[in-house]
Enzyme design. Sequence first.
Site, PDB file in Angstrom:
ATOM      1  N   SER A  31       0.804  -1.218   0.000  1.00  0.00           N
ATOM      2  CA  SER A  31       0.000   0.000   0.000  1.00  0.00           C
ATOM      3  C   SER A  31       0.840   1.273   0.000  1.00  0.00           C
ATOM      4  O   SER A  31       0.562   2.208  -0.776  1.00  0.00           O
ATOM      5  CB  SER A  31      -0.949  -0.005   1.203  1.00  0.00           C
ATOM      6  OG  SER A  31      -0.224  -0.116   2.421  1.00  0.00           O
ATOM      7  N   ASP A  84      10.382   0.895  -0.815  1.00  0.00           N
ATOM      8  CA  ASP A  84       9.445  -0.199  -0.548  1.00  0.00           C
ATOM      9  C   ASP A  84       8.877  -0.032   0.860  1.00  0.00           C
ATOM     10  O   ASP A  84       9.409   0.729   1.673  1.00  0.00           O
ATOM     11  CB  ASP A  84      10.162  -1.543  -0.676  1.00  0.00           C
ATOM     12  CG  ASP A  84       9.230  -2.689  -1.022  1.00  0.00           C
ATOM     13  OD1 ASP A  84       7.994  -2.502  -0.939  1.00  0.00           O
ATOM     14  OD2 ASP A  84       9.727  -3.770  -1.369  1.00  0.00           O
ATOM     15  N   GLY A  85       7.825  -0.745   1.138  1.00  0.00           N
ATOM     16  CA  GLY A  85       7.219  -0.728   2.460  1.00  0.00           C
ATOM     17  C   GLY A  85       7.731  -1.874   3.307  1.00  0.00           C
ATOM     18  O   GLY A  85       8.617  -2.629   2.905  1.00  0.00           O
ATOM     19  N   GLU A 106      10.745  -8.709  -4.125  1.00  0.00           N
ATOM     20  CA  GLU A 106      11.132  -7.561  -3.307  1.00  0.00           C
ATOM     21  C   GLU A 106      12.566  -7.712  -2.809  1.00  0.00           C
ATOM     22  O   GLU A 106      13.342  -6.750  -2.821  1.00  0.00           O
ATOM     23  CB  GLU A 106      10.182  -7.410  -2.118  1.00  0.00           C
ATOM     24  CG  GLU A 106       8.804  -6.887  -2.486  1.00  0.00           C
ATOM     25  CD  GLU A 106       7.848  -6.837  -1.311  1.00  0.00           C
ATOM     26  OE1 GLU A 106       6.847  -6.118  -1.404  1.00  0.00           O
ATOM     27  OE2 GLU A 106       8.100  -7.526  -0.299  1.00  0.00           O
ATOM     28  N   LYS A 124       4.308   0.523  12.283  1.00  0.00           N
ATOM     29  CA  LYS A 124       5.171  -0.579  11.853  1.00  0.00           C
ATOM     30  C   LYS A 124       6.433  -0.707  12.706  1.00  0.00           C
ATOM     31  O   LYS A 124       7.180  -1.683  12.565  1.00  0.00           O
ATOM     32  CB  LYS A 124       5.556  -0.394  10.380  1.00  0.00           C
ATOM     33  CG  LYS A 124       4.368  -0.277   9.434  1.00  0.00           C
ATOM     34  CD  LYS A 124       3.493  -1.509   9.476  1.00  0.00           C
ATOM     35  CE  LYS A 124       2.231  -1.364   8.629  1.00  0.00           C
ATOM     36  NZ  LYS A 124       2.514  -1.252   7.206  1.00  0.00           N
TER      37      LYS A 124
END
Length: 231
Positions: A31, A84-85, A106, A124
């Site tokens: 997301s 990136d997350g 990834e 997070k």
Amino acid sequence: MPTQDELKLQAAQRALDFIEPGMVVGLGSGSTATLFIKLLGEKVKQGLKIRGIASSEDSAKLGAELGIPIIGFDKATETDVTVDGADEVAPGLALIKGGGGKLLREKIVASASKKFIIVADASKIVQKLGKFKLPVEVIPMAEPLVTERLRALGYPSSIRQAKGGSGNYITDEGNLILDCDPMQVADPEVLAAELDGMVGVVEHGLFLDMADLALVAGADSVVEYTPETKF
């Protein structure tokens, strides 16, 4: 207090500060990374010249739709910056990734990055990895064997299911994902080595000693974390 979506957007916006003309940019998945890709696409439409290497079929499709030239490692063997997350960010920028099921690509893109940047909201941040399910990508034939070995290590797992009840989730490379039950990872390096040594395991969601910077959006600002930052 900003919403979680607003915080994700703030982190994604900050990541644009690290993008310069002519760069090869690694495009993450999930997301927050998707928000970054959309923002990057706007910059491309305004004239920014970059190329992208995507970490998933979804990200490649989105990037192409937004006008970002998508290339493979046959055209460039490294990225200048990858954004990136992450599902969890712990001290040392140890990460759990793979909640979206794209962990293999990834990690490939992250491993080929001059600078690997994580974008996330403050939820997070953890002191110890393991509140989030640790994903392990496996060859379908080896699933029963890996499931048993994970159980023997104290990590019971289950096969990830596709959304909508259509059966097992299948990765971009045609594999299954085993999601280990949430539990604190006492020694991520030791566990990563155990997983790396399991025949049939393609990749796992422990991303250790890979991230250079985490841009974490909280209530007041976007905070920059490095591997040396005290949490």
